[in-house]
Scaffold this motif. Structure first.
Motif, mmCIF file in Angstrom:
data_model
loop_
_atom_site.group_PDB
_atom_site.id
_atom_site.type_symbol
_atom_site.label_atom_id
_atom_site.label_comp_id
_atom_site.label_asym_id
_atom_site.label_seq_id
_atom_site.Cartn_x
_atom_site.Cartn_y
_atom_site.Cartn_z
ATOM 1 N N LYS A 1 0.921 -1.373 0.209
ATOM 2 C CA LYS A 1 -0.225 -0.122 0.322
ATOM 3 C C LYS A 1 0.731 0.964 -0.091
ATOM 4 C CE LYS A 1 -4.384 0.495 1.780
ATOM 5 N NZ LYS A 1 -5.301 0.136 2.528
ATOM 6 N N ILE B 1 2.843 1.310 -3.667
ATOM 7 C CA ILE B 1 1.490 1.963 -4.579
ATOM 8 C C ILE B 1 1.233 3.715 -3.893
ATOM 9 C CG2 ILE B 1 -0.870 1.357 -4.762
ATOM 10 C CD1 ILE B 1 -0.846 -1.349 -4.703
ATOM 11 N N LEU B 2 0.462 4.153 -2.986
ATOM 12 C CA LEU B 2 0.792 5.014 -2.831
ATOM 13 C C LEU B 2 1.472 6.276 -3.762
ATOM 14 C CD1 LEU B 2 -1.325 7.477 -1.373
ATOM 15 C CD2 LEU B 2 -0.015 6.679 0.574
ATOM 16 N N SER C 1 1.784 5.947 -7.601
ATOM 17 C CA SER C 1 0.727 6.543 -8.220
ATOM 18 C C SER C 1 0.652 8.463 -7.953
ATOM 19 C CB SER C 1 -0.682 5.335 -7.527
ATOM 20 O OG SER C 1 -1.449 6.220 -8.376
ATOM 21 N N HIS D 1 0.609 10.556 -11.001
ATOM 22 C CA HIS D 1 -0.274 11.501 -11.325
ATOM 23 C C HIS D 1 0.249 13.081 -11.163
ATOM 24 C CE1 HIS D 1 -3.018 8.123 -10.608
ATOM 25 N NE2 HIS D 1 -3.846 8.828 -11.330
ATOM 26 N N PRO E 1 -9.687 3.268 -7.358
ATOM 27 C CA PRO E 1 -8.267 3.402 -8.101
ATOM 28 C C PRO E 1 -8.350 3.756 -10.025
ATOM 29 C CG PRO E 1 -8.202 1.393 -7.124
ATOM 30 C CD PRO E 1 -9.632 2.057 -6.697
ATOM 31 N N THR F 1 -3.393 3.902 -11.643
ATOM 32 C CA THR F 1 -3.111 3.783 -9.835
ATOM 33 C C THR F 1 -3.461 2.285 -10.593
ATOM 34 O OG1 THR F 1 -3.643 5.170 -8.974
ATOM 35 C CG2 THR F 1 -4.121 3.547 -7.398
ATOM 36 N N VAL G 1 -0.124 0.778 -11.418
ATOM 37 C CA VAL G 1 1.196 0.717 -10.844
ATOM 38 C C VAL G 1 0.907 -0.581 -9.345
ATOM 39 C CG1 VAL G 1 1.832 1.912 -8.146
ATOM 40 C CG2 VAL G 1 1.084 3.417 -10.857
ATOM 41 N N ILE G 2 -0.778 -0.727 -9.293
ATOM 42 C CA ILE G 2 -0.772 -2.140 -8.430
ATOM 43 C C ILE G 2 -0.428 -3.438 -8.572
ATOM 44 C CG2 ILE G 2 -2.376 -3.499 -7.033
ATOM 45 C CD1 ILE G 2 -4.504 -1.329 -7.036
ATOM 46 N N PHE H 1 -7.308 -0.852 -2.507
ATOM 47 C CA PHE H 1 -6.724 0.540 -2.421
ATOM 48 C C PHE H 1 -7.554 1.416 -2.995
ATOM 49 C CE2 PHE H 1 -4.112 4.219 -3.888
ATOM 50 C CZ PHE H 1 -3.114 4.015 -3.318
ATOM 51 N N VAL I 1 -5.120 10.131 -4.308
ATOM 52 C CA VAL I 1 -3.258 9.744 -5.219
ATOM 53 C C VAL I 1 -3.249 11.572 -5.583
ATOM 54 C CG1 VAL I 1 -2.687 7.533 -5.219
ATOM 55 C CG2 VAL I 1 -4.394 8.834 -7.046
ATOM 56 N N THR I 2 -4.134 12.327 -6.247
ATOM 57 C CA THR I 2 -3.828 13.215 -6.483
ATOM 58 C C THR I 2 -4.334 14.857 -5.442
ATOM 59 O OG1 THR I 2 -5.790 13.565 -7.156
ATOM 60 C CG2 THR I 2 -4.702 12.444 -8.946
#
Ligand code: FAD
Ligand code: SF4
Length: 503
Positions: free
Chosen positions: A50, A53-54, A57, A61, A199, A203, A206-207, A223, A227-228
């Motif tokens: 996690k 990914i955060l 991503s 972005h 997502p 995303t 990315v996962i 998830f 992310v933005t």
């Protein structure tokens, strides 16, 4: 002519100052933005999926948003940071590389060595993501002198003019509402659910990449993090609208029913640069002035952001590099295996560990009074605790982890950050949570098979560390109670601790 701007993964701020600096040297078409996902850095620890990914991503972005603003982006997914920097220089031959100072001690040292490595001029501009970089409340303070959070916080309030009256006094004459902010939670108010984010394709990609490239990671159940900038702002709006009104009141409460309660869960976004701390606290102040939120809840939130957050950042830079190896109590026990599985009978830890492993998030009191309280009492090496938090938590960065884990929680710095070790027996946990009622251990028993481990570990710690603890006057009351333990009871405490810790 090319001017390169290297943007780090935790500097995803709108109007990045390094881009603004680059535009003083040339036109937008001269600027190349460099961003690097370094895989060798990620492989240094078993970071949770996690968290990765955060980060990746949000970086992708951010790069996409800059691209849409007309910037030329050189985005590297590279094994090695230095190799990616060299490849960029070879491809574009920039006349200058501008970078905002890293939040990490070793990161800044690396930036300072870049001129030698890359053989081009490097400009490091100040990191403006922290308010304490814009204003240092104690610029000339001696390294050995301790500055308490409260002293620091009051100067920050004055300088940034937050909750201050015109006469220079705090609004309503009071700096601190901690006494109003210590309620336990008994379910009298409904806990609002958190806003979540579906997502998108970036995303989702990315996962898949994270799970494929880093074999220790496991697919998270869901998830749904922001992310933005727009999503992070929605998360902040959601907090202001639904949870801020009880933020201070229940700030220390813990419950099996929910991991966030009325906290903001904004730390991951603040730490990535997706949200700006000053904008948040000004908004909260405006809400107070409009009568939308009470003073204790307003002050509670402002204290966390410009008090604790900035204090931790300021202390990190003040105490590094020594802080990294600090170990005041000389504790060396490895972290118990169950920290990586969540399998324990201790109900409070079972919940806290499960949440950490799945979500990478706990609110402050669960981090402090469950996880690190246990580790401190059990004599776990502070750096092992740090390593665990760093691997799992979605908001973990060195500046905030080292000061919170090694300083505040494990007291490894001998009291430069915290005024005393944050330790407690089951009494505190029972008062502030509903965990003990469903636990096979008895929170009232001090020794024996059924006794809560927090109890015998607490007394055992006082006995083992008495000499060092006596150096801190704030420990006098806790140590005074040792006189009620006769020899037999002391032996029983030590025996229970020994059995539990399998010494
Ligand atoms: C052992 C331990 C480990 C921690 N590790 C981290 C970490 O890796 N990253 C991190 O951001 N915070 C860390 N903290 C501080 C704090 O617990 C988290 O910032 C907070 O729990 C994040 O949740 P929230 O956003 O819901 O916070 P809220 O309770 O809603 O508070 C609002 C904001 O205040 C700031 N804040 C409050 N207390 C602190 C603090 N002590 N240090 C820094 N910022 C603070 C955060 O930015 C937070 O988002 C740690 C604390 C402890 C005791
Ligand atoms: S009894 Fe002890 S181990 Fe069980 S929930 Fe309470 S504090 Fe935690």
């Amino acid at each position: 002519m090319t001017i390169s701007v290297w943007i780090l993964g935790d500097q995803l701020t709108i109007n990045h100052p390094a881009l603004e600096a680059a535009l003083h040297h040339g036109k937008q078409s001269d600027v190349r933005v460099l961003m690097i996902e370094s895989e060798s850095r990620v492989r240094r620890k078993n970071y949770a999926a996690k968290k990765l990914i955060l980060l990746f991503s949000a970086m992708r972005h951010y790069a996409e948003a800059l691209r849409q603003d007309g910037y030329d982006i050189d985005y590297h997914i590279a094994d090695d940071m230095t190799a990616a920097l060299k490849a960029h220089v070879e491809a574009y031959h920039p006349s200058l590389l501008i970078v905002m100072a890293a939040s990490r001690y070793e990161g800044l040292a690396f930036q300072e060595s870049l001129e030698n490595i890359l053989q081009i001029p490097i400009k490091i501009i100040p990191n403006t993501l922290f308010l304490s970089c814009r204003y240092d409340p104690f610029p000339d303070i001696d390294k050995g002198k301790s500055i308490r959070q409260e002293q620091f916080y009051r100067r920050m309030r004055q300088y940034f003019n937050l909750l201050m009256d015109q006469n220079g006094k705090p609004t309503s004459g009071q700096w601190n509402f901690d006494k109003k902010n210590r309620s336990s939670f008994d379910g009298e108010v409904e806990i609002p659910s958190l806003v979540s984010f579906e997502p998108d394709q970036i995303t989702v990609d990315v996962i898949d990449e994270v799970l494929e490239k880093f074999p220790w990671t496991q697919r998270p159940e869901k998830f749904d993090l922001a992310v933005t900038h727009q999503e992070a702002q929605k998360a902040a709006d959601d907090f202001f609208e639904h949870r801020l009104k009880y933020f201070g009141t229940y700030e220390d409460a813990m419950t099996q029913a929910d991991d966030v309660l009325f906290h903001s869960k904004l730390s991951p976004y603040l730490n990535l640069g997706l949200l700006d701390p000053l904008t948040l606290v000004k908004r909260v102040q405006a809400m107070y002035r409009d009568g939308a939120v009470s003073l204790n809840n307003t002050e509670g939130f402002i204290r966390q952001v410009i008090g604790w957050r900035e204090y931790m950042h300021w202390q990190y830079w003040r105490l590094m590099p020594e802080l990294a190896d600090a170990n005041y109590f000389d504790s060396h026990r490895p972290l118990p295996e169950f920290f990586w599985t969540g399998e324990t009978e201790m109900n409070c830890l079972k919940h806290a560990l499960g949440r950490s492993l799945e979500d990478g998030y706990l609110h402050h009191i669960e981090r402090l009074m469950l996880i690190s309280n246990f580790c401190l009492l059990a004599g776990v090496a502070p750096q092992a605790v740090l390593d665990w938090f760093q691997s799992l938590f979605i908001d973990a960065y060195d500046w905030v982890m080292l000061s919170n884990v090694l300083g505040m929680s494990m007291y490894a710095d001998g009291g430069m950050i915290g005024t005393k070790p944050y330790i407690s027996s089951a009494n505190y946990i029972n008062k502030m949570s509903d965990y003990c009622q469903d636990c096979p251990y008895d929170h009232k028993l001090r020794t024996g098979e059924d006794a809560c481990p927090f109890n015998f570990l607490y007394w055992n710690f006082l006995l083992q560390q008495e000499e060092l603890l006596r150096e801190n006057p704030r420990m006098a009351r806790m140590l005074y109670n040792l006189k009620y333990l006769d020899e037999e009871e002391r032996d029983a405490v030590k025996e229970s601790a020994k059995r539990f810790l399998r010494l």
